[in-house]
Write an enzyme that holds these catalytic residues in place. Sequence first.
Site, PDB file in Angstrom:
ATOM      1  N   ARG A  52     -16.238 -37.068  -1.673  1.00 13.88           N
ATOM      2  CA  ARG A  52     -16.742 -36.801  -0.326  1.00 13.88           C
ATOM      3  C   ARG A  52     -15.606 -36.829   0.693  1.00 13.88           C
ATOM      4  O   ARG A  52     -15.578 -36.045   1.642  1.00 13.88           O
ATOM      5  CB  ARG A  52     -17.831 -37.808   0.054  1.00 13.88           C
ATOM      6  CG  ARG A  52     -18.444 -37.532   1.419  1.00 13.88           C
ATOM      7  CD  ARG A  52     -19.609 -38.461   1.735  1.00 13.88           C
ATOM      8  NE  ARG A  52     -19.205 -39.862   1.790  1.00 13.88           N
ATOM      9  CZ  ARG A  52     -20.046 -40.862   2.048  1.00 13.88           C
ATOM     10  NH1 ARG A  52     -21.328 -40.608   2.241  1.00 13.88           N
ATOM     11  NH2 ARG A  52     -19.614 -42.117   2.085  1.00 13.88           N
ATOM     12  N   ARG A 100       0.874 -35.085  22.170  1.00 11.36           N
ATOM     13  CA  ARG A 100      -0.547 -34.922  22.476  1.00 11.36           C
ATOM     14  C   ARG A 100      -0.844 -33.496  22.919  1.00 11.36           C
ATOM     15  O   ARG A 100      -0.256 -32.990  23.871  1.00 11.36           O
ATOM     16  CB  ARG A 100      -0.981 -35.900  23.578  1.00 11.36           C
ATOM     17  CG  ARG A 100      -2.498 -35.896  23.792  1.00 11.36           C
ATOM     18  CD  ARG A 100      -2.899 -36.766  24.974  1.00 11.36           C
ATOM     19  NE  ARG A 100      -4.350 -36.854  25.087  1.00 11.36           N
ATOM     20  CZ  ARG A 100      -5.152 -35.911  25.583  1.00 11.36           C
ATOM     21  NH1 ARG A 100      -4.611 -34.778  26.044  1.00 11.36           N
ATOM     22  NH2 ARG A 100      -6.449 -36.078  25.632  1.00 11.36           N
ATOM     23  N   HIS A 102      -4.370 -30.522  22.156  1.00 17.06           N
ATOM     24  CA  HIS A 102      -5.600 -30.326  21.406  1.00 17.06           C
ATOM     25  C   HIS A 102      -5.432 -29.428  20.185  1.00 17.06           C
ATOM     26  O   HIS A 102      -6.049 -29.662  19.136  1.00 17.06           O
ATOM     27  CB  HIS A 102      -6.684 -29.755  22.321  1.00 17.06           C
ATOM     28  CG  HIS A 102      -7.208 -30.743  23.318  1.00 17.06           C
ATOM     29  ND1 HIS A 102      -6.465 -31.177  24.383  1.00 17.06           N
ATOM     30  CD2 HIS A 102      -8.407 -31.382  23.407  1.00 17.06           C
ATOM     31  CE1 HIS A 102      -7.165 -32.049  25.085  1.00 17.06           C
ATOM     32  NE2 HIS A 102      -8.359 -32.182  24.524  1.00 17.06           N
ATOM     33  N   LYS A 145     -17.814 -36.839   7.522  1.00 15.58           N
ATOM     34  CA  LYS A 145     -17.588 -38.265   7.785  1.00 15.58           C
ATOM     35  C   LYS A 145     -16.339 -38.422   8.650  1.00 15.58           C
ATOM     36  O   LYS A 145     -15.297 -38.905   8.222  1.00 15.58           O
ATOM     37  CB  LYS A 145     -17.467 -39.047   6.473  1.00 15.58           C
ATOM     38  CG  LYS A 145     -17.750 -40.538   6.631  1.00 15.58           C
ATOM     39  CD  LYS A 145     -17.891 -41.187   5.268  1.00 15.58           C
ATOM     40  CE  LYS A 145     -18.082 -42.693   5.372  1.00 15.58           C
ATOM     41  NZ  LYS A 145     -19.365 -43.084   5.956  1.00 15.58           N
ATOM     42  N   GLU A 177     -30.999 -40.425  10.536  1.00 12.11           N
ATOM     43  CA  GLU A 177     -30.356 -41.485   9.760  1.00 12.11           C
ATOM     44  C   GLU A 177     -30.147 -42.672  10.688  1.00 12.11           C
ATOM     45  O   GLU A 177     -30.718 -42.719  11.774  1.00 12.11           O
ATOM     46  CB  GLU A 177     -29.028 -40.994   9.176  1.00 12.11           C
ATOM     47  CG  GLU A 177     -28.051 -40.446  10.199  1.00 12.11           C
ATOM     48  CD  GLU A 177     -26.811 -39.830   9.570  1.00 12.11           C
ATOM     49  OE1 GLU A 177     -26.671 -39.853   8.347  1.00 12.11           O
ATOM     50  OE2 GLU A 177     -25.966 -39.330  10.343  1.00 12.11           O
TER      51      GLU A 177
END
Length: 285
Positions: A52, A100, A102, A145, A177
Amino acid sequence: MENIAYYNGTIAPIEQMRVPMDERACYFADGVYDAMFTVGHVPLALDDHLARFYRSAKKVEIDIPMPIGELREMVLDFCRRIDSPDAMAYVQATRGVGPRGHAFRFAGGKASLWVFVKPDVLDPMDRDYRCITMEDTRFLHCDIKTINLLPSVIYTQRAEERGCDETILHRGERVTECAHSNVHILKDGALRTAPCDNLILPGITRAHRIAQCRQMGIPVIEEPFTVREMMEADEVFFTSASALCCRVREIDGKSVGGRDLELIGRIQRAAWDEALCEAGLSGGR
């Protein structure tokens, strides 16, 4: 040793590990993770969790900088090396270190790999749990996840403020969930659980409980259920890597379940027996 960690080639105790300020995990939560718990130094369902982990990384275009077989051996080694037989093993991949910005081009071209193992224990199955419900306002990619867990942090905080253990989420009337687990109900001798679509994380422990129910001849219905159906269910329980099968006795201050203790007991015993078998143990510890 008490704990052990890895970050981009460095191995040290967790408290000695240092991460660059330009690590994209700090600014964007730009990464994925997975976690598993050990019994007798053995991480439960390790291969399922790692599969996963790599699947989540692929969905967000992160190339984990270690073959899955090599990472598997590292996790097993770390679990053996710490003193506690009961621990949490954690793996994380982020897009890397860079100025930094995006867009991916700021990431520096190489993903970061994080691993640690530290003492922790499974949630006990010999007690009942209290929950609250909250509207699910997260994004529409809950099947990944990701380490962007701010909504789960808030949901968990709200549960603790009300003296509860977990928050059960719903979109309208549909139960999705929990803040950090999957939720299921038992009704008329059958297991009902939300389908694996983009609104829930396909839990590893969820999959194991479903497989066990089918082996025991318990019907499994993978279809959405409503908040009302949950409140009227024979039993309600949640599952995660740390919660093999935890029975819920109260939701939003109202008593739930308690109508099929024999069946939920069978599922809990099967869950613990599977954990002991995987750890190479038999009987109690």
